[in-house]
Motif scaffolding. Structure first.
Motif, PDB file in Angstrom:
ATOM      1  N   ALA A   1     -14.353  -8.079 -40.253  1.00 37.25           N
ATOM      2  CA  ALA A   1     -12.974  -8.221 -39.878  1.00 37.25           C
ATOM      3  C   ALA A   1     -12.149  -8.566 -39.146  1.00 37.25           C
ATOM      4  CB  ALA A   1     -11.937  -6.952 -40.237  1.00 37.25           C
ATOM      5  N   SER A   2     -11.934  -7.875 -37.607  1.00 31.01           N
ATOM      6  CA  SER A   2     -11.927  -7.204 -36.223  1.00 31.01           C
ATOM      7  C   SER A   2     -12.764  -8.737 -35.817  1.00 31.01           C
ATOM      8  CB  SER A   2     -12.574  -6.465 -35.670  1.00 31.01           C
ATOM      9  OG  SER A   2     -12.523  -5.089 -36.245  1.00 31.01           O
ATOM     10  N   THR A   3     -13.500  -9.358 -36.452  1.00 32.96           N
ATOM     11  CA  THR A   3     -14.238 -10.742 -35.161  1.00 32.96           C
ATOM     12  C   THR A   3     -13.358 -11.554 -36.169  1.00 32.96           C
ATOM     13  OG1 THR A   3     -16.223  -9.734 -35.594  1.00 32.96           O
ATOM     14  CG2 THR A   3     -16.153 -12.013 -35.183  1.00 32.96           C
ATOM     15  N   MET A   4     -13.574 -11.885 -37.002  1.00 28.59           N
ATOM     16  CA  MET A   4     -12.280 -12.626 -37.624  1.00 28.59           C
ATOM     17  C   MET A   4     -11.238 -12.807 -37.160  1.00 28.59           C
ATOM     18  SD  MET A   4     -14.372 -14.488 -38.995  1.00 28.59           S
ATOM     19  CE  MET A   4     -13.284 -16.579 -39.041  1.00 28.59           C
ATOM     20  N   ALA A   5      -9.992 -11.476 -37.167  1.00 24.41           N
ATOM     21  CA  ALA A   5      -8.695 -11.659 -36.447  1.00 24.41           C
ATOM     22  C   ALA A   5      -8.240 -12.410 -35.028  1.00 24.41           C
ATOM     23  CB  ALA A   5      -8.456 -10.256 -36.648  1.00 24.41           C
ATOM     24  N   CYS A   6     -10.362 -11.310 -33.954  1.00 20.79           N
ATOM     25  CA  CYS A   6     -10.052 -12.181 -33.009  1.00 20.79           C
ATOM     26  C   CYS A   6      -9.977 -13.531 -32.955  1.00 20.79           C
ATOM     27  CB  CYS A   6     -10.809 -11.791 -32.244  1.00 20.79           C
ATOM     28  SG  CYS A   6     -10.471  -9.621 -32.139  1.00 20.79           S
ATOM     29  N   VAL A   7     -10.894 -13.646 -33.517  1.00 20.50           N
ATOM     30  CA  VAL A   7     -11.196 -15.076 -33.538  1.00 20.50           C
ATOM     31  C   VAL A   7     -10.126 -17.033 -34.082  1.00 20.50           C
ATOM     32  CG1 VAL A   7     -13.647 -15.220 -33.550  1.00 20.50           C
ATOM     33  CG2 VAL A   7     -13.111 -15.933 -35.152  1.00 20.50           C
ATOM     34  N   THR A   8      -9.693 -15.824 -35.015  1.00 16.96           N
ATOM     35  CA  THR A   8      -7.937 -16.577 -35.318  1.00 16.96           C
ATOM     36  C   THR A   8      -7.084 -16.627 -35.034  1.00 16.96           C
ATOM     37  OG1 THR A   8      -8.998 -15.824 -38.036  1.00 16.96           O
ATOM     38  CG2 THR A   8      -6.160 -16.629 -37.157  1.00 16.96           C
ATOM     39  N   GLU A   9      -6.783 -15.506 -33.675  1.00 19.86           N
ATOM     40  CA  GLU A   9      -6.225 -15.452 -32.361  1.00 19.86           C
ATOM     41  C   GLU A   9      -6.503 -17.033 -31.097  1.00 19.86           C
ATOM     42  OE1 GLU A   9      -4.847 -11.750 -31.184  1.00 19.86           O
ATOM     43  OE2 GLU A   9      -4.175 -12.529 -29.154  1.00 19.86           O
ATOM     44  N   ALA A  10      -7.742 -16.719 -31.206  1.00 19.12           N
ATOM     45  CA  ALA A  10      -8.628 -17.642 -30.145  1.00 19.12           C
ATOM     46  C   ALA A  10      -8.355 -18.903 -30.475  1.00 19.12           C
ATOM     47  CB  ALA A  10     -10.112 -17.411 -29.954  1.00 19.12           C
ATOM     48  N   LEU A  11      -8.184 -19.632 -32.004  1.00 24.53           N
ATOM     49  CA  LEU A  11      -7.909 -20.646 -32.691  1.00 24.53           C
ATOM     50  C   LEU A  11      -6.894 -21.310 -32.016  1.00 24.53           C
ATOM     51  CD1 LEU A  11     -10.156 -20.637 -36.361  1.00 24.53           C
ATOM     52  CD2 LEU A  11     -10.352 -22.070 -34.393  1.00 24.53           C
TER      53      LEU A  11
END
Ligand code: FES
Length: 572
Positions: free
Chosen positions: A200-210
């Motif tokens: 969950a944290s990983t996907m939230a961080c990569v969403t921000e990076a995207l």
């Protein structure tokens, strides 16, 4: 092109009547003509009693609605599927593609000019982004945010790295039944997503990076007022996007933005699931994730975030240290800072105003990393011709080069039944092998790759062994664990012919995983293997669709017919 309430009129053969009828019904809810003339921002409601990770969704919806209205838009909230990791049978991954289809079709079917997707628990953001990317309306993502940490006997605890650590101690007889129950009620002390660097944290961080969410959206704790304020700001931004019609996901997502996301995935010590989800998202665009490129990135991108399970801290500490903007500032030229974000500018604008927090140690500089290379490596070999992954940042260093005897379990059920059998012939140097746990095999590729260490080995003080499978693993887990072996055994992959007693060599430095059995013998075993047959669980309904069309891990486990048709030159 029509906008607002006039979009996508239901087909009655008379457009005027369709709009007349639509307005008659929506007026039943008390809307005025003024409201109905505004650009519409759809907002997904993924609140569910079964999903405490989304427990703050009602407050986030209210704030996002407020933001939409402050900017002159009309918010319309609609429900979609919601998936919680622990409440989804057989697995949450089995349902991710169903949620992606539901989200996409509801965005397409209902009149809206922009959409806000609110989600968090592991499969929800990937599913929502897959759906939103395919629908390609201007989209803002609002993660629900991480839980705050728990405390137990002077120790800081977090779901679910510490769930696993405490459970392993309980299995080893070091934590008794009373204490494990007390700890159980302290591991997840608030609504929100797991507060370690899980999926969950990983996907939230990569969403921000995207660039698909506003800066700092990934890390603000779920119960904080700041989380509500960023939902309001996201609502305002979505209304502006509804008015202007841009940017769409196809404007934001480029080769560079996917590369940025992969770089951040390595630098945060992110979940191995992140690579599957990013692959699925990319496959819905014109772009593609190349596992070889991802591995090459891992050799030069350091792990900079000191978060469990690769490090010591939790998501709230990452946030208070400056969050993803500060991390991206530290990554500097390893990122393409000209990539766009839904905030309206580029990542360069985001990192220019990243907060400088004196004395913080959670976000390191490349000169002082947690690990000099990235978190995840991609392996190949005769047992994994299309690849496998290992999160070596959370592994035991001395096991990263290891040869051992295979101890094979034919299924998750067989492993559960036999793993603690005192008569099981297993030693600490052996390699535990689990098969039939891939996308089709289990089904839904359960997070069973974190095979428990047999009790009798745990009792001798051994905490890690090499474990390999075609399953996934929770991002909150740790150990020397090879995952996503592709093709999976249930699709005829080589894992299907491994036998107990075979030697397996793991060579992470050389990026290899090999079965040390000669090719002639493997050929004999393949010839003698049973033909693949449709299992009973896949006879009807969604399960049938899943069995017939789910792709392997290296293709993101999406359904084959949901990918963008790159070969035909279509635009995302
Ligand atoms: Fe929902 Fe971990 S169980 S994020």
């Amino acid at each position: 092109m029509s906008k607002g309430l006039r979009k996508g009129l239901t087909s009655y053969g008379d457009a005027g009547f369709s709009l007349f009828l639509r307005k008659a019904f929506i007026k039943a809810a008390g809307y005025s003509d003024d409201a109905l003339e505004r650009p519409i921002v759809g907002i997904t409601n993924t609140c569910s009693d079964y999903n405490p990770c989304h427990g703050n969704v009602p407050a986030l919806i209210e704030a996002a609605k407020r933001g939409v209205m402050l900017a002159g838009g009309m918010p319309m909230v609609f429900p979609t599927i919601s998936i919680h990791e622990s409440f989804a049978y057989p697995t949450s991954m089995f349902l991710r593609n169903l949620m992606a289809m539901d989200t996409e079709e509801m965005i397409r079917a209902q009149p809206m000019d922009a959409v806000i997707v609110i989600g968090g628990c592991d499969k929800n953001l990937p599913a929502q982004i897959m759906g939103a990317v395919s629908a390609d309306l201007p989209t803002v993502v609002i993660p629900t945010g991480p839980m705050v940490v728990g405390h137990h006997r002077g120790e800081v605890l977090g779901a679910c790295t510490d769930c696993r650590r405490l459970w392993a101690s309980h299995r080893a007889g070091q934590v008794d039944a009373d204490e494990i129950e007390i700890a159980n009620s302290r591991l997840a002390p608030s609504v929100g997503t797991c507060m370690v660097m899980g999926t969950a944290s990983t996907m939230a961080c990569v969403t921000e990076a995207l660039g698909l969410s506003l800066p700092t959206s990934a890390t603000i704790p779920a119960p904080h007022a700041e989380r509500v304020r960023i939902a309001e700001a996201s609502g305002k931004r979505a209304a502006e996007m509804a008015l202007s019609g841009a940017p769409r996901p196809s404007d934001i997502l480029t080769d560079a933005s996917f590369r940025n996301a992969l770089t951040v995935l390595q630098a945060i010590g992110g979940s191995t699931n992140g690579i599957i989800h990013l692959t699925a998202i990319a496959n819905r665009t014109r772009y593609k994730i190349d596992l070889a490129d991802f591995d090459a990135l891992g050799r030069k991108v350091p792990v900079l975030i000191d978060l469990k399970p690769s490090g010591q801290h939790y998501m709230e500490h990452f946030h208070h240290a400056g969050g993803v903007p500060k991390l991206m500032q530290q990554l500097g030229n390893l990122l393409d800072l000209d990539a766009k974000t839904v905030a309206g500018g580029t990542l360069r604008d985001v990192v220019a105003v990243a907060e400088e927090v004196p004395g913080q140690t959670v976000i390191r500089s490349p000169a002082d990393p947690i690990k000099p290379t990235g978190a995840i490596a991609v392996l190949h070999g005769n047992i994994a011709p299309r690849g496998a992954v290992i999160k070596h940042s959370a592994a035991t260093p001395k096991l990263l080069q290891h040869t051992g005897r295979a101890v094979v379990f034919d299924s998750v059920a067989a492993m559960t039944e036999r793993i603690d059998d005192p008569d099981l012939d297993v030693g600490p140097e052996d390699v535990l092998v689990l098969r039939n746990a891939g996308p089709k095999g289990a089904p839904g590729m359960p997070e069973a790759g974190y095979l428990p260490i047999p009790k009798k080995i745990l009792a001798s003080g051994v905490k890690d062994m090499v474990r390999i499978s075609d399953a996934r693993m929770s991002g909150t887990a740790f150990g020397t664990i090879v995952l996503h072996i592709t093709p999976e055994s249930a699709a005829g992959g080589p894992l299907a012919v491994v036998q107990t007693g075979d030697q397996i060599r793991l060579d992470v430095a050389g990026r290899r995983i090999d079965l040390l059995v000669d090719e002639g013998e493997l050929e004999r075993r393949r010839a003698a293997a049973d033909a693949i047959r449709q299992p009973e669980w896949a006879e009807r309904g969604y399960a049938r669709l899943f069995w017939d069309t789910v792709l392997q891990a290296d293709e993101g486990c999406d359904f084959s017919f949901m990918q963008n048709k790159r070969d035909e030159g279509s635009e995302a």
